[in-house]
Design an enzyme around this catalytic site. Structure first.
Site, PDB file in Angstrom:
ATOM      1  N   PHE A 175       0.835  -1.200   0.000  1.00 24.46           N
ATOM      2  CA  PHE A 175       0.000   0.000   0.000  1.00 24.46           C
ATOM      3  C   PHE A 175       0.865   1.244   0.000  1.00 24.46           C
ATOM      4  O   PHE A 175       2.053   1.216   0.347  1.00 24.46           O
ATOM      5  CB  PHE A 175      -0.950   0.007   1.207  1.00 24.46           C
ATOM      6  CG  PHE A 175      -0.247   0.070   2.535  1.00 24.46           C
ATOM      7  CD1 PHE A 175      -0.005   1.285   3.154  1.00 24.46           C
ATOM      8  CD2 PHE A 175       0.172  -1.087   3.181  1.00 24.46           C
ATOM      9  CE1 PHE A 175       0.639   1.355   4.384  1.00 24.46           C
ATOM     10  CE2 PHE A 175       0.816  -1.044   4.409  1.00 24.46           C
ATOM     11  CZ  PHE A 175       1.049   0.185   5.011  1.00 24.46           C
ATOM     12  N   CYS A 176       0.258   2.373  -0.405  1.00 23.72           N
ATOM     13  CA  CYS A 176       0.918   3.677  -0.390  1.00 23.72           C
ATOM     14  C   CYS A 176      -0.171   4.747  -0.267  1.00 23.72           C
ATOM     15  O   CYS A 176      -1.336   4.429  -0.039  1.00 23.72           O
ATOM     16  CB  CYS A 176       1.767   3.881  -1.639  1.00 23.72           C
ATOM     17  SG  CYS A 176       0.822   3.790  -3.180  1.00 23.72           S
ATOM     18  N   THR A 177       0.185   5.998  -0.438  1.00 26.62           N
ATOM     19  CA  THR A 177      -0.757   7.086  -0.176  1.00 26.62           C
ATOM     20  C   THR A 177      -1.962   7.067  -1.118  1.00 26.62           C
ATOM     21  O   THR A 177      -3.114   7.034  -0.678  1.00 26.62           O
ATOM     22  CB  THR A 177      -0.051   8.451  -0.283  1.00 26.62           C
ATOM     23  OG1 THR A 177       1.100   8.458   0.553  1.00 26.62           O
ATOM     24  CG2 THR A 177      -0.992   9.577   0.141  1.00 26.62           C
ATOM     25  N   CYS A 182       2.612   1.901  -4.822  1.00 25.77           N
ATOM     26  CA  CYS A 182       2.429   0.476  -4.527  1.00 25.77           C
ATOM     27  C   CYS A 182       2.067  -0.299  -5.779  1.00 25.77           C
ATOM     28  O   CYS A 182       2.445  -1.472  -5.921  1.00 25.77           O
ATOM     29  CB  CYS A 182       1.402   0.262  -3.417  1.00 25.77           C
ATOM     30  SG  CYS A 182      -0.186   1.078  -3.638  1.00 25.77           S
ATOM     31  N   ILE A 204      -4.145   4.553   0.640  1.00 23.53           N
ATOM     32  CA  ILE A 204      -4.593   4.847   2.000  1.00 23.53           C
ATOM     33  C   ILE A 204      -5.727   5.871   1.989  1.00 23.53           C
ATOM     34  O   ILE A 204      -6.675   5.780   2.779  1.00 23.53           O
ATOM     35  CB  ILE A 204      -3.420   5.381   2.844  1.00 23.53           C
ATOM     36  CG1 ILE A 204      -2.277   4.370   2.891  1.00 23.53           C
ATOM     37  CG2 ILE A 204      -3.886   5.731   4.261  1.00 23.53           C
ATOM     38  CD1 ILE A 204      -0.946   4.973   3.293  1.00 23.53           C
TER      39      ILE A 204
END
Length: 310
Positions: A175-177, A182, A204
């Site tokens: 996952f990433c922002t 990701c 996220i």
């Protein structure tokens, strides 16, 4: 005037990024749109702002590009234009990983919507990896996620190579922002031999927007690359502020430190600020404060930049 802001990315195959740049620059300029768009052979990434009509004009042009018909930007509004100019650039990558041959179009992992994410990461057989940088992870992350400790997305391939024993043969969830890092990271891991790789669709931010707080696995806040600094569930503005000296997020605890001087320095960079730099920062902060009192945005104000994308 209400300004509409659109944050977007799409991995797609572009045969002539230069021609796309010229076309999108012309459309955006005619529509009065400002901000940044990055174009590469692997797709498009950027954040732009303008009138609702202007944003719709440039989004229509982007959706007409190969593989971009169902582009779904993230929208926000502002009372004033947040960008000073328009930049449409051709880059080698729309998010810089620095590894040749990675194919995020055809080789990325499986998208997992927020509604299915909890079940995936709750499974003890799933290795959860945070693909963001260490300063972002320090603000908040999912419980039990692995922190690679990177200072830049360019460092992530080295972590993958050096920690093969930790992920090889396992189900991996990343996952990433907002999804872009990701998604590309899953393509890297698949190229390295990982067979079962997933990533959080929309990142996220989509998770915090859609997942009820009572059911959430998120801990802390999520660092964002704009003046909100960090957000929580429902995308409510968080408690962190931005240090104008080093552009790092500053927690409530660090804001109480005598080393935190608003607009000048924080515990992370205080030791690096000599007298001349402090005086310059103090004057800049004074001018920013005066401009804000007049309802203006000071042209010298430094906004946070998503370093891995520029």
């Amino acid at each position: 005037m209400t300004v509409r802001i659109a944050a977007l990315y799409r991995f797609a195959r572009f045969d002539d990024p230069g021609a796309i740049r010229d076309h999108l620059h012309a459309v955006a300029e005619a529509a009065g749109v400002r901000g940044t768009l990055l174009i590469a052979g692997e797709g498009i990434n950027g954040t732009i702002a303008g009138t609702p009509e202007g944003i719709e004009a440039i989004l229509s042009a982007i959706r007409a590009l190969p593989g971009c018909a169902d582009l779904a930007p993230k929208f926000a509004t502002a009372d004033a234009m947040p960008f000073y100019r328009l930049k449409v650039r051709v880059k080698a990558e729309i998010v810089t990983l620095g590894v040749a041959g990675i194919d995020p179009v055809g080789g990325a992992g499986v998208h997992v919507p927020p509604a299915a994410w909890n079940a995936l990461i709750d499974d003890p057989d799933t290795l959860v990896i945070d693909t963001r940088n260490a300063y972002e992870v320090a603000v908040g992350s999912f419980a039990n996620a692995v922190d690679p400790g990177t200072g830049s997305f360019r460092d992530f391939p080295r972590w993958v190579a050096e920690n093969r024993a930790a992920w090889e043969g396992k189900r991996v969830a990343m996952f990433c922002t907002g999804g872009i890092r990701c998604e590309k990271a899953t393509a890297l891991m698949k190229a390295e031999g990982a067979s079962e790789v997933y990533h959080l669709d929309g990142g996220i931010l989509r998770y915090l927007e859609e997942m009820p707080a009572a059911e959430s696995r998120w801990q802390g806040e999520c660092f964002v690359f704009d003046e909100r600094v960090a957000v929580g569930h429902g995308l409510a503005e968080g408690t962190h502020v931005l240090c104008r000296g080093c552009r790092m997020p500053v927690s409530v605890t660090d804001q109480a430190s005598p080393l935190f001087v608003e607009g000048v320095s924080c515990p992370h960079c205080h030791a690096d600020r000599d007298h001349a730099r402090r005086r310059g920062a103090e004057e800049r902060h004074r001018q920013v404060t005066l401009a804000a009192a007049r309802g203006e945005t000071h042209v010298g104000r430094r906004f946070p930049v998503e370093r891995d994308a520029e």
